[in-house]
Write an enzyme that holds these catalytic residues in place. Structure first.
Site, PDB file in Angstrom:
ATOM      1  N   LYS A  82       5.502   1.235  12.556  1.00 62.15           N
ATOM      2  CA  LYS A  82       4.211   0.715  13.001  1.00 62.15           C
ATOM      3  C   LYS A  82       4.407  -0.574  13.800  1.00 62.15           C
ATOM      4  O   LYS A  82       3.709  -0.837  14.755  1.00 62.15           O
ATOM      5  CB  LYS A  82       3.274   0.453  11.816  1.00 62.15           C
ATOM      6  CG  LYS A  82       1.889   0.015  12.297  1.00 62.15           C
ATOM      7  CD  LYS A  82       0.871   0.096  11.206  1.00 62.15           C
ATOM      8  CE  LYS A  82       0.906  -1.129  10.327  1.00 62.15           C
ATOM      9  NZ  LYS A  82       0.530  -2.379  11.010  1.00 62.15           N
TER      10      LYS A  82
ATOM     11  N   GLN B 236       8.669  -5.163  16.685  1.00 65.71           N
ATOM     12  CA  GLN B 236       9.436  -5.880  15.663  1.00 65.71           C
ATOM     13  C   GLN B 236      10.782  -5.184  15.420  1.00 65.71           C
ATOM     14  O   GLN B 236      11.821  -5.834  15.291  1.00 65.71           O
ATOM     15  CB  GLN B 236       8.628  -5.937  14.362  1.00 65.71           C
ATOM     16  CG  GLN B 236       9.403  -6.423  13.166  1.00 65.71           C
ATOM     17  CD  GLN B 236       8.495  -6.752  11.991  1.00 65.71           C
ATOM     18  OE1 GLN B 236       7.860  -7.783  11.981  1.00 65.71           O
ATOM     19  NE2 GLN B 236       8.434  -5.878  10.999  1.00 65.71           N
TER      20      GLN B 236
ATOM     21  N   HIS C 253       3.972   1.319   2.249  1.00 73.76           N
ATOM     22  CA  HIS C 253       5.154   0.591   1.767  1.00 73.76           C
ATOM     23  C   HIS C 253       5.886   1.420   0.709  1.00 73.76           C
ATOM     24  O   HIS C 253       7.108   1.484   0.699  1.00 73.76           O
ATOM     25  CB  HIS C 253       4.733  -0.734   1.097  1.00 73.76           C
ATOM     26  CG  HIS C 253       4.219  -1.777   2.042  1.00 73.76           C
ATOM     27  ND1 HIS C 253       2.921  -2.197   2.037  1.00 73.76           N
ATOM     28  CD2 HIS C 253       4.849  -2.517   2.992  1.00 73.76           C
ATOM     29  CE1 HIS C 253       2.750  -3.140   2.945  1.00 73.76           C
ATOM     30  NE2 HIS C 253       3.907  -3.347   3.544  1.00 73.76           N
TER      31      HIS C 253
ATOM     32  N   HIS D 293       0.861  -1.186   0.000  1.00 79.16           N
ATOM     33  CA  HIS D 293       0.000   0.000   0.000  1.00 79.16           C
ATOM     34  C   HIS D 293       0.896   1.235   0.000  1.00 79.16           C
ATOM     35  O   HIS D 293       2.131   1.098   0.006  1.00 79.16           O
ATOM     36  CB  HIS D 293      -0.940  -0.014   1.212  1.00 79.16           C
ATOM     37  CG  HIS D 293      -0.235  -0.291   2.505  1.00 79.16           C
ATOM     38  ND1 HIS D 293       0.575   0.627   3.125  1.00 79.16           N
ATOM     39  CD2 HIS D 293      -0.182  -1.408   3.279  1.00 79.16           C
ATOM     40  CE1 HIS D 293       1.060   0.102   4.241  1.00 79.16           C
ATOM     41  NE2 HIS D 293       0.634  -1.139   4.351  1.00 79.16           N
TER      42      HIS D 293
HETATM   43  O1  PAF Z   1       6.614  -6.618   8.927  1.00 80.41           O
HETATM   44  C1  PAF Z   1       6.421  -7.558   8.132  1.00 80.41           C
HETATM   45  O2  PAF Z   1       5.734  -7.424   7.124  1.00 80.41           O
HETATM   46  C2  PAF Z   1       7.056  -8.902   8.406  1.00 80.41           C
HETATM   47  O3  PAF Z   1       7.070  -9.184   9.769  1.00 80.41           O
HETATM   48  C3  PAF Z   1       8.468  -9.055   7.808  1.00 80.41           C
HETATM   49  C4  PAF Z   1       9.441  -8.069   8.426  1.00 80.41           C
HETATM   50  C5  PAF Z   1       8.385  -8.828   6.307  1.00 80.41           C
HETATM   51  C6  PAF Z   1       8.993 -10.453   8.052  1.00 80.41           C
HETATM   52  O4  PAF Z   1       8.213 -11.426   7.445  1.00 80.41           O
END
Ligand code: PAF
Length: 286
Positions: free
Chosen positions: A152, A156, A39, A36
């Site tokens: 977001k 992670q 990205h 989207h």
């Molecule tokens: O954030 C994401 O879309 C996923 O966790 C990633 C970093 C592509 C790993 O699969």
């Protein structure tokens, strides 16, 4: 208009990357597709900062603890490539599961401690193990100078930074701001699964975060948290968690605000799991 090249095997991708001079910088953006405008903003930043940009499109099964979520995750490779072409010339890596995890694949085991136990770690056991492994695998294949991650997914980012440090992987992690729709809803691949009404109702997520930020000066974290939960209840979504945390340790804050204090939230609009976060307190200037 760009002309993206798509590779599915490690060998063909690496051959393409070696074609350019050794001094070419590589920017890498791992994605699960269903791209989207959020990205694309990140891809454009990577294009400005690197000679070559690699985008992986791979719905990583090992990071889903809910098989139904994995099954329903949107997949639209052709549309993704069209969007990437609008951004520029992109090297797309879209491997099959067997390519990412061949028979001789050795899983990386790193104790994430609190980083992996709280919030997403609590509600999606094994999730970060999967994310960390797939990112390490991609870093080893692509060997990027810089890797791009969206803010977001706040937790992670913390996990990836930890993994890169522990494994001494030579890559700079670039963290990009959250991209939002005009309404304030954080852009997400999952938003395509929302009805118009759910999109409207989902605004309570960002509104709750903004409300929380507006009361930081009035209350200690625990009280502000209670008020924010009350605020959220005025909406129609189901709250999974709302946490006020230390930005590095991710430990919950109770009595005292700290520089960089952050709030993370996850809520369900119907079956769709939405996450968002906000920095509540600025970092101290050095
Ligand atoms: O954030 C994401 O879309 C996923 O966790 C990633 C970093 C592509 C790993 O699969």
């Amino acid at each position: 208009m760009g002309d993206s090249e798509v590779f599915t095997s490690v060998k063909s991708l690496q051959k393409r990357l070696h074609k350019d001079s050794e001094n070419s910088s590589i920017g890498f953006f791992p994605t699960m597709g269903a791209l989207h405008h959020g990205h694309i903003a990140l891809v454009k930043q990577a294009l400005e900062e690197n000679d070559i940009v690699v985008v992986s499109i791979f719905v990583n099964p090992t990071q889903f603890n809910n098989p139904d979520d994995l099954k329903k995750y949107p997949r639209m490779l052709e549309k993704d490539i069209e969007l990437l072409n609008e951004a520029g010339d992109i090297v797309v890596f879209a491997p099959e599961v067997e390519t990412v995890y061949p028979k001789n694949y050795e899983k990386l085991n790193i104790d994430l401690g609190k980083l992996g136990e709280t919030m997403e770690g609590e509600f999606r056991p094994g999730h970060f193990d999967g994310v960390m492994n797939v990112c390490k695998r991609f870093f080893d294949i692509v060997k990027p100078n810089r890797a791009y991650f969206g803010m977001k997914d706040f937790q992670q980012v913390a996990v990836i930074q930890h993994m890169v440090k522990v494994t001494k992987t030579p890559v700079e992690i670039v963290v990009c701001d959250i991209i939002r729709e005009e309404s304030g809803l954080a852009s997400s691949s999952r938003n395509v699964r929302l009805t118009e009404q759910q999109k409207e109702e989902a605004l309570i997520i960002s509104q709750t975060l903004n409300f929380l930020k507006s009361i930081v000066d009035k209350y200690p974290p625990i009280k502000a948290w209670k008020k924010a939960k009350q605020f959220f209840r005025d909406g129609n979504l189901e709250l999974e968690y709302l946490e006020i945390i230390h930005p590095n340790s991710l430990k919950r804050l109770d009595t005292k605000w700290v520089p960089g204090a952050h709030a993370c939230i996850v809520a369900y609009a119907g079956e769709v799991r939405l996450l968002d976060n906000i920095q509540l307190v600025p970092f101290e200037e050095k």
